[in-house]
Write a protein that holds these residues in place. Structure first.
Motif, PDB file in Angstrom:
ATOM      1  N   MET A  38       0.838  -1.188   0.000  1.00 34.57           N
ATOM      2  CA  MET A  38       0.000   0.000   0.000  1.00 34.57           C
ATOM      3  C   MET A  38       0.880   1.248   0.000  1.00 34.57           C
ATOM      4  O   MET A  38       1.849   1.308   0.746  1.00 34.57           O
ATOM      5  N   ASN A  39       0.538   2.234  -0.807  1.00 29.19           N
ATOM      6  CA  ASN A  39       1.261   3.498  -0.851  1.00 29.19           C
ATOM      7  C   ASN A  39       0.658   4.468   0.151  1.00 29.19           C
ATOM      8  O   ASN A  39      -0.549   4.740   0.116  1.00 29.19           O
ATOM      9  N   ALA A  40       1.464   5.005   1.053  1.00 24.01           N
ATOM     10  CA  ALA A  40       1.033   6.039   1.984  1.00 24.01           C
ATOM     11  C   ALA A  40       1.384   7.396   1.381  1.00 24.01           C
ATOM     12  O   ALA A  40       2.553   7.667   1.089  1.00 24.01           O
ATOM     13  N   LEU A  41       0.370   8.237   1.187  1.00 22.79           N
ATOM     14  CA  LEU A  41       0.571   9.524   0.537  1.00 22.79           C
ATOM     15  C   LEU A  41       0.127  10.652   1.455  1.00 22.79           C
ATOM     16  O   LEU A  41      -0.869  10.530   2.172  1.00 22.79           O
ATOM     17  N   ASP A  42       0.863  11.768   1.413  1.00 24.56           N
ATOM     18  CA  ASP A  42       0.477  12.930   2.209  1.00 24.56           C
ATOM     19  C   ASP A  42      -0.613  13.718   1.480  1.00 24.56           C
ATOM     20  O   ASP A  42      -1.045  13.373   0.374  1.00 24.56           O
ATOM     21  N   ASP A  43      -1.048  14.805   2.106  1.00 24.05           N
ATOM     22  CA  ASP A  43      -2.179  15.562   1.587  1.00 24.05           C
ATOM     23  C   ASP A  43      -1.897  16.129   0.198  1.00 24.05           C
ATOM     24  O   ASP A  43      -2.756  16.090  -0.694  1.00 24.05           O
ATOM     25  N   SER A  44      -0.701  16.639  -0.012  1.00 24.24           N
ATOM     26  CA  SER A  44      -0.373  17.227  -1.310  1.00 24.24           C
ATOM     27  C   SER A  44      -0.367  16.156  -2.406  1.00 24.24           C
ATOM     28  O   SER A  44      -0.800  16.408  -3.534  1.00 24.24           O
ATOM     29  N   SER A  45       0.095  14.954  -2.071  1.00 23.65           N
ATOM     30  CA  SER A  45       0.094  13.862  -3.048  1.00 23.65           C
ATOM     31  C   SER A  45      -1.328  13.430  -3.371  1.00 23.65           C
ATOM     32  O   SER A  45      -1.647  13.104  -4.526  1.00 23.65           O
ATOM     33  N   TYR A  46      -2.190  13.422  -2.347  1.00 23.12           N
ATOM     34  CA  TYR A  46      -3.590  13.092  -2.589  1.00 23.12           C
ATOM     35  C   TYR A  46      -4.232  14.112  -3.520  1.00 23.12           C
ATOM     36  O   TYR A  46      -4.921  13.746  -4.491  1.00 23.12           O
ATOM     37  N   LEU A  47      -3.987  15.400  -3.244  1.00 20.62           N
ATOM     38  CA  LEU A  47      -4.586  16.449  -4.069  1.00 20.62           C
ATOM     39  C   LEU A  47      -4.079  16.369  -5.506  1.00 20.62           C
ATOM     40  O   LEU A  47      -4.831  16.613  -6.458  1.00 20.62           O
ATOM     41  N   SER A  48      -2.824  15.999  -5.670  1.00 20.17           N
ATOM     42  CA  SER A  48      -2.275  15.835  -7.014  1.00 20.17           C
ATOM     43  C   SER A  48      -2.938  14.659  -7.726  1.00 20.17           C
ATOM     44  O   SER A  48      -3.247  14.735  -8.925  1.00 20.17           O
ATOM     45  N   LEU A  49      -3.175  13.570  -6.984  1.00 21.68           N
ATOM     46  CA  LEU A  49      -3.786  12.381  -7.574  1.00 21.68           C
ATOM     47  C   LEU A  49      -5.201  12.667  -8.063  1.00 21.68           C
ATOM     48  O   LEU A  49      -5.603  12.199  -9.140  1.00 21.68           O
ATOM     49  N   VAL A  50      -5.963  13.439  -7.282  1.00 22.32           N
ATOM     50  CA  VAL A  50      -7.373  13.669  -7.622  1.00 22.32           C
ATOM     51  C   VAL A  50      -7.594  14.962  -8.388  1.00 22.32           C
ATOM     52  O   VAL A  50      -8.749  15.320  -8.683  1.00 22.32           O
ATOM     53  N   ASP A  51      -6.536  15.655  -8.738  1.00 23.74           N
ATOM     54  CA  ASP A  51      -6.682  16.893  -9.506  1.00 23.74           C
ATOM     55  C   ASP A  51      -7.387  16.609 -10.834  1.00 23.74           C
ATOM     56  O   ASP A  51      -6.976  15.725 -11.586  1.00 23.74           O
ATOM     57  N   GLY A  52      -8.452  17.330 -11.099  1.00 30.61           N
ATOM     58  CA  GLY A  52      -9.203  17.136 -12.326  1.00 30.61           C
ATOM     59  C   GLY A  52     -10.128  15.932 -12.322  1.00 30.61           C
ATOM     60  O   GLY A  52     -10.733  15.622 -13.355  1.00 30.61           O
ATOM     61  N   ALA A  53     -10.261  15.255 -11.176  1.00 31.93           N
ATOM     62  CA  ALA A  53     -11.118  14.069 -11.102  1.00 31.93           C
ATOM     63  C   ALA A  53     -12.590  14.458 -11.068  1.00 31.93           C
ATOM     64  O   ALA A  53     -12.958  15.571 -10.663  1.00 31.93           O
ATOM     65  N   GLN A  54     -13.440  13.535 -11.474  1.00 35.40           N
ATOM     66  CA  GLN A  54     -14.885  13.717 -11.420  1.00 35.40           C
ATOM     67  C   GLN A  54     -15.447  12.890 -10.265  1.00 35.40           C
ATOM     68  O   GLN A  54     -15.240  11.679 -10.198  1.00 35.40           O
ATOM     69  N   VAL A  55     -16.140  13.549  -9.362  1.00 29.47           N
ATOM     70  CA  VAL A  55     -16.755  12.854  -8.234  1.00 29.47           C
ATOM     71  C   VAL A  55     -18.064  12.239  -8.701  1.00 29.47           C
ATOM     72  O   VAL A  55     -18.944  12.942  -9.207  1.00 29.47           O
ATOM     73  N   ILE A  56     -18.215  10.932  -8.545  1.00 29.04           N
ATOM     74  CA  ILE A  56     -19.459  10.271  -8.955  1.00 29.04           C
ATOM     75  C   ILE A  56     -20.252   9.734  -7.768  1.00 29.04           C
ATOM     76  O   ILE A  56     -21.397   9.328  -7.929  1.00 29.04           O
ATOM     77  N   GLU A  57     -19.649   9.724  -6.589  1.00 28.48           N
ATOM     78  CA  GLU A  57     -20.388   9.312  -5.393  1.00 28.48           C
ATOM     79  C   GLU A  57     -19.772   9.981  -4.180  1.00 28.48           C
ATOM     80  O   GLU A  57     -18.557  10.003  -4.010  1.00 28.48           O
ATOM     81  N   ARG A  58     -20.644  10.553  -3.347  1.00 33.47           N
ATOM     82  CA  ARG A  58     -20.190  11.151  -2.082  1.00 33.47           C
ATOM     83  C   ARG A  58     -21.278  10.978  -1.039  1.00 33.47           C
ATOM     84  O   ARG A  58     -22.427  10.696  -1.356  1.00 33.47           O
ATOM     85  N   ASP A  59     -20.893  11.129   0.230  1.00 35.77           N
ATOM     86  CA  ASP A  59     -21.855  11.108   1.327  1.00 35.77           C
ATOM     87  C   ASP A  59     -21.565  12.305   2.224  1.00 35.77           C
ATOM     88  O   ASP A  59     -20.692  13.118   1.892  1.00 35.77           O
ATOM     89  N   PRO A  60     -22.276  12.463   3.350  1.00 33.59           N
ATOM     90  CA  PRO A  60     -22.040  13.641   4.196  1.00 33.59           C
ATOM     91  C   PRO A  60     -20.605  13.760   4.723  1.00 33.59           C
ATOM     92  O   PRO A  60     -20.197  14.837   5.161  1.00 33.59           O
ATOM     93  N   HIS A  61     -19.842  12.676   4.688  1.00 32.30           N
ATOM     94  CA  HIS A  61     -18.469  12.704   5.188  1.00 32.30           C
ATOM     95  C   HIS A  61     -17.462  13.074   4.104  1.00 32.30           C
ATOM     96  O   HIS A  61     -16.287  13.287   4.409  1.00 32.30           O
ATOM     97  N   GLY A  62     -17.896  13.116   2.841  1.00 28.41           N
ATOM     98  CA  GLY A  62     -16.969  13.497   1.785  1.00 28.41           C
ATOM     99  C   GLY A  62     -17.076  12.606   0.558  1.00 28.41           C
ATOM    100  O   GLY A  62     -18.015  11.819   0.412  1.00 28.41           O
ATOM    101  N   ASP A  63     -16.091  12.731  -0.316  1.00 25.76           N
ATOM    102  CA  ASP A  63     -16.074  11.964  -1.558  1.00 25.76           C
ATOM    103  C   ASP A  63     -15.899  10.473  -1.278  1.00 25.76           C
ATOM    104  O   ASP A  63     -15.167  10.078  -0.361  1.00 25.76           O
ATOM    105  N   LYS A  64     -16.561   9.642  -2.100  1.00 23.26           N
ATOM    106  CA  LYS A  64     -16.450   8.187  -1.945  1.00 23.26           C
ATOM    107  C   LYS A  64     -15.867   7.523  -3.190  1.00 23.26           C
ATOM    108  O   LYS A  64     -15.051   6.613  -3.076  1.00 23.26           O
ATOM    109  N   VAL A  65     -16.298   7.952  -4.370  1.00 20.13           N
ATOM    110  CA  VAL A  65     -15.793   7.365  -5.620  1.00 20.13           C
ATOM    111  C   VAL A  65     -15.530   8.490  -6.612  1.00 20.13           C
ATOM    112  O   VAL A  65     -16.388   9.360  -6.806  1.00 20.13           O
ATOM    113  N   LEU A  66     -14.341   8.458  -7.227  1.00 18.76           N
ATOM    114  CA  LEU A  66     -13.962   9.472  -8.202  1.00 18.76           C
ATOM    115  C   LEU A  66     -13.436   8.793  -9.462  1.00 18.76           C
ATOM    116  O   LEU A  66     -12.834   7.719  -9.398  1.00 18.76           O
ATOM    117  N   ILE A  67     -13.665   9.440 -10.598  1.00 20.93           N
ATOM    118  CA  ILE A  67     -13.033   9.022 -11.844  1.00 20.93           C
ATOM    119  C   ILE A  67     -11.816   9.919 -12.049  1.00 20.93           C
ATOM    120  O   ILE A  67     -11.952  11.145 -12.150  1.00 20.93           O
TER     121      ILE A  67
END
Length: 219
Positions: free
Chosen positions: A1-30
């Motif tokens: 498993m890759n452990a990533l910090d916040d900046s790495s997470y934001l880079s990974l999801v940059d430009g992603a499309q959220v297709i499922e979320r709940d009150p706690h936040g995003d659940k599935v992204l393209i």
């Protein structure tokens, strides 16, 4: 498993499309490359997720289905994002249409054909020792090649032998509780559906109580 910090997470999801979320936040992204990112939140301090992490279960279940010849997503990587208290799995989605969305768009005879094929597919799944708690028509995919596959696999368990009658019946109760799915299966008729299931299953069911519960007018 890759452990990533916040900046790495934001880079990974940059430009992603959220297709499922709940009150706690995003659940599935393209993601930008077309792969999916499914996020998991630990709901309790002492959780079964510590012993059986959901991202690892998803990965293992994909491998188990692929080994059994059932089309399913292909996992690419698992992640831990400590800064946002999430883990995740990135995967290639299974191409095709969910039966829940596909069947209603078809001509009546094609709908019945698909439901007959669904009964045989579920029998095969059960005979392969697969217990899919999230079994519903939104999680059954008809692929472009005409095969049936499964998605959203965190709640799947595999056994070394075919499912018992009790587990088969319990699994059908999960399926039939969805009103949209039950309405579609009723177009074929529950009695006919279970007849086809039993014809294809190694361990047939006495389905009279299920028919009486969910289709009392035709029991």
């Amino acid at each position: 498993m890759n452990a990533l910090d916040d900046s790495s997470y934001l880079s990974l999801v940059d430009g992603a499309q959220v297709i499922e979320r709940d009150p706690h936040g995003d659940k599935v992204l393209i993601l930008r490359d077309g792969s999916f990112l499914k996020l998991f939140r630990r709901k309790r301090l002492l959780s079964t997720a510590l012993l059986s992490p959901p991202e690892k279960r998803f990965q293992n279940n994909c491998q188990a289905l692929a080994t059994r010849g059932i089309p399913c997503p292909r996992t690419l990587q698992t992640y831990s994002f400590p800064d946002i208290e999430r883990t995740a799995v990135r995967y290639q989605p299974l191409p095709g249409e969910t039966l829940r969305s596909y069947i209603p768009l078809q001509a009546p005879e094609r709908q019945l054909e698909l439901l007959r094929e669904l009964a045989a597919f579920i029998a095969r799944v059960h005979d392969l020792g697969i217990y899919f708690r999230s079994l519903h028509l939104g999680n059954v995919i008809l692929t472009p090649s005409g095969e049936y596959g499964l998605i959203d696999l965190s709640d799947l368990r595999t056994r070394p032998t075919a499912l018992s009658r009790a587990l088969r019946k319990r699994n059908f109760k999960h399926l039939l509780r969805y009103k949209k799915d039950l309405a579609l299966i009723r177009k074929l008729g529950l009695a006919t559906f279970f007849e086809l299931y039993n014809k294809n299953a190694k361990t047939p069911l006495d389905s009279r109580d299920l028919i009486a519960e969910y289709e009392p007018s035709r029991a």
